[in-house]
Scaffold this motif. Sequence first.
Motif, mmCIF file in Angstrom:
data_model
loop_
_atom_site.group_PDB
_atom_site.id
_atom_site.type_symbol
_atom_site.label_atom_id
_atom_site.label_comp_id
_atom_site.label_asym_id
_atom_site.label_seq_id
_atom_site.Cartn_x
_atom_site.Cartn_y
_atom_site.Cartn_z
ATOM 1 N N GLN A 184 9.791 27.911 68.464
ATOM 2 C CA GLN A 184 11.058 27.735 69.008
ATOM 3 C C GLN A 184 11.465 26.486 68.628
ATOM 4 O OE1 GLN A 184 12.506 28.983 72.819
ATOM 5 N NE2 GLN A 184 14.486 28.332 72.578
ATOM 6 N N THR A 185 12.774 26.298 67.967
ATOM 7 C CA THR A 185 13.134 24.933 67.719
ATOM 8 C C THR A 185 14.437 24.617 68.268
ATOM 9 O OG1 THR A 185 14.140 25.633 65.418
ATOM 10 C CG2 THR A 185 11.773 25.102 65.482
ATOM 11 N N ARG A 186 14.848 23.616 68.245
ATOM 12 C CA ARG A 186 16.356 23.112 68.633
ATOM 13 C C ARG A 186 17.210 23.437 67.857
ATOM 14 N NH1 ARG A 186 16.712 16.887 69.542
ATOM 15 N NH2 ARG A 186 17.148 17.192 67.015
ATOM 16 N N ASP A 187 17.035 23.145 66.405
ATOM 17 C CA ASP A 187 18.038 23.431 65.525
ATOM 18 C C ASP A 187 17.425 24.492 64.198
ATOM 19 O OD1 ASP A 187 19.532 21.160 66.553
ATOM 20 O OD2 ASP A 187 18.227 19.838 65.837
ATOM 21 N N ALA A 188 18.351 24.857 63.486
ATOM 22 C CA ALA A 188 17.722 25.336 62.274
ATOM 23 C C ALA A 188 17.152 24.394 61.428
ATOM 24 C CB ALA A 188 19.223 26.053 61.642
ATOM 25 N N ALA A 189 15.890 25.094 60.667
ATOM 26 C CA ALA A 189 15.083 24.053 60.099
ATOM 27 C C ALA A 189 14.097 25.022 59.292
ATOM 28 C CB ALA A 189 14.273 23.299 61.140
ATOM 29 N N THR A 190 13.481 24.343 58.404
ATOM 30 C CA THR A 190 12.289 24.841 57.587
ATOM 31 C C THR A 190 11.193 24.381 58.227
ATOM 32 O OG1 THR A 190 13.580 24.888 55.406
ATOM 33 C CG2 THR A 190 11.057 24.927 55.387
ATOM 34 N N VAL A 191 10.081 25.265 58.685
ATOM 35 C CA VAL A 191 8.948 25.082 59.501
ATOM 36 C C VAL A 191 7.949 25.029 58.570
ATOM 37 C CG1 VAL A 191 7.500 25.660 61.402
ATOM 38 C CG2 VAL A 191 9.966 26.124 61.574
ATOM 39 N N HIS B 181 20.744 34.426 69.735
ATOM 40 C CA HIS B 181 21.342 34.202 70.800
ATOM 41 C C HIS B 181 21.520 32.773 70.788
ATOM 42 C CE1 HIS B 181 22.259 37.876 73.017
ATOM 43 N NE2 HIS B 181 21.125 38.314 72.404
ATOM 44 N N ASP B 182 21.685 32.124 69.725
ATOM 45 C CA ASP B 182 21.928 30.585 69.316
ATOM 46 C C ASP B 182 20.704 29.981 69.590
ATOM 47 O OD1 ASP B 182 24.801 30.736 68.865
ATOM 48 O OD2 ASP B 182 25.377 31.133 70.943
ATOM 49 N N ARG B 183 19.646 30.490 69.553
ATOM 50 C CA ARG B 183 18.356 29.653 69.724
ATOM 51 C C ARG B 183 17.591 30.097 68.367
ATOM 52 N NH1 ARG B 183 20.164 30.621 74.438
ATOM 53 N NH2 ARG B 183 19.487 29.308 76.190
ATOM 54 N N HIS B 184 16.730 29.132 67.989
ATOM 55 C CA HIS B 184 15.888 29.164 66.777
ATOM 56 C C HIS B 184 14.562 29.279 66.765
ATOM 57 C CE1 HIS B 184 19.995 27.496 65.515
ATOM 58 N NE2 HIS B 184 19.888 26.880 66.477
ATOM 59 N N TYR B 185 14.015 29.994 65.872
ATOM 60 C CA TYR B 185 12.782 30.557 65.886
ATOM 61 C C TYR B 185 12.203 30.752 64.561
ATOM 62 C CZ TYR B 185 14.298 32.158 70.435
ATOM 63 O OH TYR B 185 15.173 32.183 71.679
ATOM 64 N N ALA B 186 10.809 30.609 64.688
ATOM 65 C CA ALA B 186 9.983 30.770 63.272
ATOM 66 C C ALA B 186 8.674 31.500 63.446
ATOM 67 C CB ALA B 186 9.956 29.776 62.338
ATOM 68 N N LEU B 187 8.197 32.234 62.620
ATOM 69 C CA LEU B 187 6.750 32.825 62.740
ATOM 70 C C LEU B 187 6.460 32.628 61.244
ATOM 71 C CD1 LEU B 187 4.592 34.326 64.586
ATOM 72 C CD2 LEU B 187 5.138 36.426 62.985
ATOM 73 N N VAL B 188 5.509 31.630 61.246
ATOM 74 C CA VAL B 188 4.861 31.322 60.008
ATOM 75 C C VAL B 188 3.357 31.912 59.618
ATOM 76 C CG1 VAL B 188 4.141 29.306 58.570
ATOM 77 C CG2 VAL B 188 5.630 28.797 60.259
ATOM 78 N N VAL B 189 3.447 32.760 58.352
ATOM 79 C CA VAL B 189 2.247 33.651 58.053
ATOM 80 C C VAL B 189 1.538 32.730 57.368
ATOM 81 C CG1 VAL B 189 1.515 35.783 56.988
ATOM 82 C CG2 VAL B 189 3.655 35.563 58.520
ATOM 83 N N LEU B 190 0.270 32.491 57.703
ATOM 84 C CA LEU B 190 -0.747 31.715 56.663
ATOM 85 C C LEU B 190 -1.700 32.807 56.201
ATOM 86 C CD1 LEU B 190 0.188 29.778 58.828
ATOM 87 C CD2 LEU B 190 -1.978 28.541 58.695
#
Length: 574
Positions: free
Chosen positions: A38-45, A62-71
């Motif tokens: 979970q990140t504070r801002d929109a970003a590329t992880v 809901h104004d929060r930013h998330y990513a799931l990186v698939v390796l």
Amino acid sequence: MPCRTVLVPTSPSGPSGPLVLGPLLRYVGETSATIWVQTRDAATVRVRAFDREWSTPTFSAHDRHYALVVLDGLEPGTTSDYTVDLGEQRVWPHHEPKHPDLPPSRIRTLRHSEPTRMAFGSCRTSVPHDAEGNKSNGVDALRAYAHHLSRPERQESDWPHLVCFLGDQVYADETSEQMRDYIAQRRSLEEPPGEELKDFEEYAHLYWLAWTDPLNRWLLSTLPSAMIFDDHDIRDDWNTSQSWHREMNQTSWWHERIVGGLASYWVYQHVGNLSPEELADDEVWRRVTAHAESGSSDELDLTRVLDELAERVDAHPETYRWSYARDLGESRLVVVDSRAARVLQPGRRSILDDDELAWLDDQLHGDVDHLFIGTSLPFLIAQGIHDLEAINEAMASGAWGPRVARFGEKMRRALDLEHWAAFQEGFAAVLDMVVEVAHGQRGRAPGTITFLSGDVHNSYVTRIGADQLGAGSSTIVQAVCSPIRNPLPRQVRVGQAFLGKGLARPLERLVRHTEKVPNAPYQWDVTDGPWFDNNLATLEVRGRGLVLRWEAGEVRGEQYDAPDLRQVARVAVL
């Protein structure tokens, strides 16, 4: 374990830092892994490991930013440290002042021939790890486990392949002082639902409280995890009965609560449970990948999608599946949703609906060394309680008339009589499947078929063996680990022991002398336990048998940031 390194300072993490939560190492198989943030801002992880890099844009809810990186494209049985960048900024690893010598976070892929090692447990409250928090809730067994594994003498053979959290990772209905302070900043605690959680935003803060302690954060970054909800992730007695569900829906606040609870569960827990193949079939995740492949520079907002999913699934649970399965080398883990997929109509009650039962039927097969079934509620509970729940279901369903039915419903809620035994139709169907696997009718019989469960705030082992199933059959085992951090008051422990043992024989006689209640087709006793400590359990495959350990945390003096690990029990299943 890889060599130890000292983590170098980078940008701060936390509510105001760029990395709000995580990284959490979630799914790990033989050739792939996933990492959640979970990140504070929109970003590329960006994740760097195995001399490669994988990246993905965040999505929002809901104004929060998330990513799931698939390796993907990994080699079986290999290990690599990893780092996380947001854009060009390194955010993990980062410096922990109280724990400067934590080992680096790493990924270790599975090797098919390696015997499974798994940690498991349930029921963990999010209160501070100081004298006051330990006095009220005991020492966090997960945190003690993290400190134990972080020590330099720990070898790779000490590490489990994953930890399975079997419900109540967060308590939406029993909030801590820190959570109540946050709620009070948003709304009055005098308004419904009071001190309980109301919506997605409050769930987000509760997850932050649960996962930001430095030791636990490090452990979750380096030990793969599988998760499933139980009632307190939403509310005590969630989906106990049709009348409970009707009463909740008549309140002014339940709709927002269930939508926020299930939507946040998808983000914080469920999406990380899935393998890349299962992700490809998930209706929400397909939107994430389609947006990323479109090349759009705008961040994908899943708020409406997740809220509509949660609303739909609450009304029609058959339209989405929270259960999932993982292959663990030569063993298999099937994790079952025993809460959201219930059928609650009187006369047609089942802990799993028809679609869920059909899915589970497909998942339960032999040709593995061991079959593990994760379900938050114990499948084999103490036989006295099993019979009591079966009797109570018949009472509440009207077997002895409407007056007894009303009393039965009150009794059901007062005593929490809502485990598998309280849904006899579903219990019998799953037991038939499991016995077929044990008899070798669905492929080569595993060494054990082991139910892993929590919920009941005590730990124990029970089993159905060859004396009842026949020579050459699998041993059916129930292993329970609960709580990780939320011990029962002493008087409640005495009451549980009385229900489980003191009433066993009279209730068994009652069941045998009435046709209104099904007889349990097998007999089982609690062979080990119960133990009421805060515990985390681990199991190790040993040929066709298992070795299980329950371990509790201890703080010596005022060394709250260096909890020791104490073995409570060791059980061999041969």
